[in-house]
Design a protein around this motif. Structure first.
Motif, PDB file in Angstrom:
ATOM      1  N   ALA A   1      63.577  50.213  45.762  1.00  0.00           N
ATOM      2  CA  ALA A   1      63.438  49.155  44.760  1.00  0.00           C
ATOM      3  C   ALA A   1      63.393  49.733  43.348  1.00  0.00           C
ATOM      4  O   ALA A   1      64.052  49.221  42.426  1.00  0.00           O
TER       5      ALA A   1
ATOM      6  N   PHE B   1      66.606  45.351  50.196  1.00  0.00           N
ATOM      7  CA  PHE B   1      66.878  44.465  49.065  1.00  0.00           C
ATOM      8  C   PHE B   1      68.364  44.140  48.918  1.00  0.00           C
ATOM      9  O   PHE B   1      68.728  43.197  48.215  1.00  0.00           O
TER      10      PHE B   1
ATOM     11  N   LYS C   1      59.187  42.616  46.903  1.00  0.00           N
ATOM     12  CA  LYS C   1      59.514  42.578  45.471  1.00  0.00           C
ATOM     13  C   LYS C   1      58.321  42.082  44.649  1.00  0.00           C
ATOM     14  O   LYS C   1      58.013  42.638  43.577  1.00  0.00           O
TER      15      LYS C   1
END
Length: 354
Positions: free
Chosen positions: A83, A322, A336
């Motif tokens: 991420a 993701f 997230k």
């Protein structure tokens, strides 16, 4: 014992030859080096000086800890790194789980090796802005066990910190093994002079896990590491109804597959059901789960991540959840939100860099 290193034949909980208690603590009894350590001059560990110099190019250092194994800590570490890299940060992921290194698998790097340069060890790169270091890259046979005592683990962790050429990093994410023993003590002592942003602790909802997480929180408080928050992983099964397998128990106790019938029935009678996500509690959270524990211990609760088969598959395949449309229905949004909370705590903008 050159440069204050812990010798190979030292006992498991050796305080180290540079410690004020060297040769004098209870753990030194019977050690062949006891007299040498007790009389040797003490001074600053030269490794720590080198580590401070190496870490000067790393802006943020975050530890990922757990009280118990099997709670999804390494999965969280891997997806956390993915991420951050997707936000265009320069990211390093350091795996110090010496006996169970799973990060190479979860980053899709199995079979890769660490290379050396004049500047030190070079991380194995997933992408140009995501480098990884793990003992898993140094073991030719993945089935081979690392049967190491504490002193040898300590030396390797220091070597990873001292000798790896990370370059300029926004984040160094450290995936530590479960518990509060040699590896955790070493990483904290080695990095404390360089500044540790804090620790994220991963748990599952049931009491048998939370009992050990309380010890992890206590460890962080004792060694002066800020607890950025606790993540409740595997917080209920979450899966699209259309992906379930349906069975019926026969009179003989066998399971008969009824999936085709059930799907056909729903398509005909209630097609809107096929767009639903089914949720079910897997672990007993009647004690309040991680949220209550955080409230009791005065540490932040970062949120819940569901037990999502698609997230498990992404980890098995060594890829980011993701970028997976199926993960976006359950686990990816939860992760997230948690990562955004961590960055907000440290006042880190996702637009302007770390």
């Amino acid at each position: 014992m050159e440069n204050g290193e812990i010798p190979e034949n030292a006992p498991e909980h050796c305080p180290g030859p540079q410690s004020e208690t060297a040769g004098k603590s209870d753990s030194c009894e019977g050690c062949p080096n006891q007299e040498i350590c007790a009389t040797a001059p003490k001074g600053p560990d030269p490794d720590l000086v080198a580590i401070v110099e190496r870490m000067a190019t790393v802006k943020h250092k975050i530890l990922v800890l757990s009280g118990k194994g099997g709670v999804g800590k390494s999965t969280f570490s891997a997806q956390f790194a993915f991420a951050l890299a997707a936000m265009d940060f320069e990211v390093g992921l350091l795996d110090i789980d010496i006996c169970g290194p799973s990060i190479p698998k979860m980053l899709g790097l199995e079979g890769r090796e660490i290379r050396r340069s004049n500047c030190g060890w070079i991380p194995v790169y997933v992408e140009s802005n995501l480098g990884v270091i793990s003992i898993g890259f140094t073991i030719p046979n993945p089935d081979e066990a690392a049967i190491w005592r504490g002193p040898r683990k300590t030396r390797l962790i220091k070597q990873f910190l001292r000798d790896v050429d990370w370059g300029e990093l926004d984040f160094l994410v450290v995936d530590a093994p479960p518990g509060t023993s040699d590896e955790q003590i070493t990483i904290v002592q080695s990095l404390e002079a360089t500044g540790i942003d804090g620790a994220v602790i991963v748990t599952t909802p049931q009491q048998v896990s939370l009992i050990d997480v309380r010890k992890e929180v206590s460890f962080c408080k004792k060694v002066g590491v800020e607890v950025l928050g606790v993540v409740e992983n595997m917080s209920g099964l979450s899966q699209p109804l259309s992906e379930f397998k349906f069975t019926r128990m026969t009179e003989t106790g066998e399971q008969k597959d009824m999936t085709e019938w059930a799907m056909s029935y729903m398509r005909e009678k209630a097609p809107e059901m096929l767009n639903l996500i089914a949720c079910s509690e897997v672990f007993d959270a009647s004690g309040g789960g991680a949220a209550k524990m955080c409230n009791d211990m005065g540490v932040p609760f970062l949120g819940k991540v569901p037990l999502d088969p698609q997230l498990c598959k992404a980890a098995e395949d060594g890829r980011s959840c993701f970028s997976d449309d199926k993960c976006r229905r359950a686990s990816a949004p939860a992760l997230k939100m948690i990562i955004d909370k961590i960055l907000a705590q440290k006042n880190i903008s996702t637009e302007n860099g770390a």
